[in-house]
Design a protein around this motif. Sequence first.
Motif, PDB file in Angstrom:
ATOM      1  N   ARG A  94      -6.021   1.140   7.687  1.00 10.98           N
ATOM      2  CA  ARG A  94      -6.311   2.333   8.472  1.00 10.98           C
ATOM      3  C   ARG A  94      -5.395   3.495   8.089  1.00 10.98           C
ATOM      4  O   ARG A  94      -5.827   4.646   7.999  1.00 10.98           O
ATOM      5  CB  ARG A  94      -6.162   2.015   9.963  1.00 10.98           C
ATOM      6  CG  ARG A  94      -6.538   3.174  10.877  1.00 10.98           C
ATOM      7  CD  ARG A  94      -6.553   2.769  12.332  1.00 10.98           C
ATOM      8  NE  ARG A  94      -5.237   2.402  12.849  1.00 10.98           N
ATOM      9  CZ  ARG A  94      -4.826   1.161  13.067  1.00 10.98           C
ATOM     10  NH1 ARG A  94      -5.631   0.137  12.818  1.00 10.98           N
ATOM     11  NH2 ARG A  94      -3.615   0.912  13.551  1.00 10.98           N
ATOM     12  N   HIS A  95      -4.134   3.176   7.823  1.00 14.22           N
ATOM     13  CA  HIS A  95      -3.158   4.233   7.562  1.00 14.22           C
ATOM     14  C   HIS A  95      -3.128   4.690   6.103  1.00 14.22           C
ATOM     15  O   HIS A  95      -2.834   5.861   5.839  1.00 14.22           O
ATOM     16  CB  HIS A  95      -1.754   3.768   7.967  1.00 14.22           C
ATOM     17  CG  HIS A  95      -1.553   3.636   9.440  1.00 14.22           C
ATOM     18  ND1 HIS A  95      -1.765   4.694  10.306  1.00 14.22           N
ATOM     19  CD2 HIS A  95      -1.162   2.577  10.201  1.00 14.22           C
ATOM     20  CE1 HIS A  95      -1.494   4.298  11.547  1.00 14.22           C
ATOM     21  NE2 HIS A  95      -1.140   3.020  11.501  1.00 14.22           N
ATOM     22  N   TYR A  96      -3.426   3.799   5.172  1.00 16.23           N
ATOM     23  CA  TYR A  96      -3.209   4.159   3.767  1.00 16.23           C
ATOM     24  C   TYR A  96      -4.038   5.369   3.323  1.00 16.23           C
ATOM     25  O   TYR A  96      -3.508   6.236   2.600  1.00 16.23           O
ATOM     26  CB  TYR A  96      -3.471   2.965   2.837  1.00 16.23           C
ATOM     27  CG  TYR A  96      -2.817   3.164   1.483  1.00 16.23           C
ATOM     28  CD1 TYR A  96      -1.517   2.719   1.252  1.00 16.23           C
ATOM     29  CD2 TYR A  96      -3.471   3.822   0.451  1.00 16.23           C
ATOM     30  CE1 TYR A  96      -0.884   2.925   0.031  1.00 16.23           C
ATOM     31  CE2 TYR A  96      -2.852   4.041  -0.766  1.00 16.23           C
ATOM     32  CZ  TYR A  96      -1.564   3.586  -0.966  1.00 16.23           C
ATOM     33  OH  TYR A  96      -0.939   3.814  -2.177  1.00 16.23           O
ATOM     34  N   PRO A  97      -5.299   5.493   3.714  1.00 16.35           N
ATOM     35  CA  PRO A  97      -6.052   6.689   3.278  1.00 16.35           C
ATOM     36  C   PRO A  97      -5.401   7.997   3.725  1.00 16.35           C
ATOM     37  O   PRO A  97      -5.549   9.025   3.050  1.00 16.35           O
ATOM     38  CB  PRO A  97      -7.421   6.496   3.938  1.00 16.35           C
ATOM     39  CG  PRO A  97      -7.566   5.024   4.108  1.00 16.35           C
ATOM     40  CD  PRO A  97      -6.176   4.548   4.444  1.00 16.35           C
ATOM     41  N   ASP A  98      -4.681   7.992   4.835  1.00 13.66           N
ATOM     42  CA  ASP A  98      -4.046   9.213   5.325  1.00 13.66           C
ATOM     43  C   ASP A  98      -2.842   9.629   4.480  1.00 13.66           C
ATOM     44  O   ASP A  98      -2.482  10.814   4.446  1.00 13.66           O
ATOM     45  CB  ASP A  98      -3.585   9.028   6.778  1.00 13.66           C
ATOM     46  CG  ASP A  98      -4.743   8.877   7.734  1.00 13.66           C
ATOM     47  OD1 ASP A  98      -5.841   9.368   7.417  1.00 13.66           O
ATOM     48  OD2 ASP A  98      -4.554   8.264   8.805  1.00 13.66           O
ATOM     49  N   VAL A  99      -2.203   8.661   3.808  1.00 12.76           N
ATOM     50  CA  VAL A  99      -0.998   8.975   3.022  1.00 12.76           C
ATOM     51  C   VAL A  99      -1.256   8.913   1.525  1.00 12.76           C
ATOM     52  O   VAL A  99      -0.408   9.347   0.735  1.00 12.76           O
ATOM     53  CB  VAL A  99       0.161   8.012   3.389  1.00 12.76           C
ATOM     54  CG1 VAL A  99       0.459   8.069   4.882  1.00 12.76           C
ATOM     55  CG2 VAL A  99      -0.136   6.579   2.966  1.00 12.76           C
TER      56      VAL A  99
END
Length: 234
Positions: A94-99
């Motif tokens: 969930r978080h990796y696409p944002d960073v």
Amino acid sequence: MLPVRAEPLPTSVSPLRAPLQAAIVDLDGTMVDTLGDFSAALDRMLADLALPAVPAAAVADMVGKGSEHLIRSVLARVQADPGLYDTAWASYQRHYPDVNGRHSQVYPGVVDGLQALKARGLALACLTNKPTGFARALLRDKGLDGYFSHVFGGDAFPRKKPDPLPLLRTCEALGSAPGRTLMLGDSSNDAQAARAAGCPVVLVSYGYNHGQPVRAVDADGWVDSLAEAAAVLL
């Protein structure tokens, strides 16, 4: 931050047995320094689980064997219950696409090296243990996607590097013979896969390599940049 070495070692590449038709290029640690992205996503994941953060230097030693291995290694590092893996995996995804791409940078010499390889008529593919979707997005973000006719991630085949299967399948996609397809990477994963597949392999002297000296790895040579690789190989 890009790794800094006080005094560069000399370029060393053995003569290759046959003219090259193609090159397969690794991503993390070879073309892009993505340690900041990994650390940011893992910090968010660990915070979701109310677990302590892991230093970036420790993360660097865990990178290269796919997201599954990375997450399991981080959970082990903080002595978390292995049963948290599924929850941790979902959080990380969930978080990796944002960073992705926000805390990373292309290594010096990469663009010049890719341009030189393409100019000599080599077909190029990117092969990484990073999930394919994340890899494609990162290449686009860094302006590198146009150099590759194929991009394969760790979820593209039943097995990941260091298994030879991804390299053999990538050679098939490129239409090149393994013995005439160069593997350019940064770690023992790349070298072991290349040796087993019958591909020549040259490693960059920077990158991650699980915290081990890269020049101790069985390879056909080592270079300080992809630009140097193109210069000495072509």
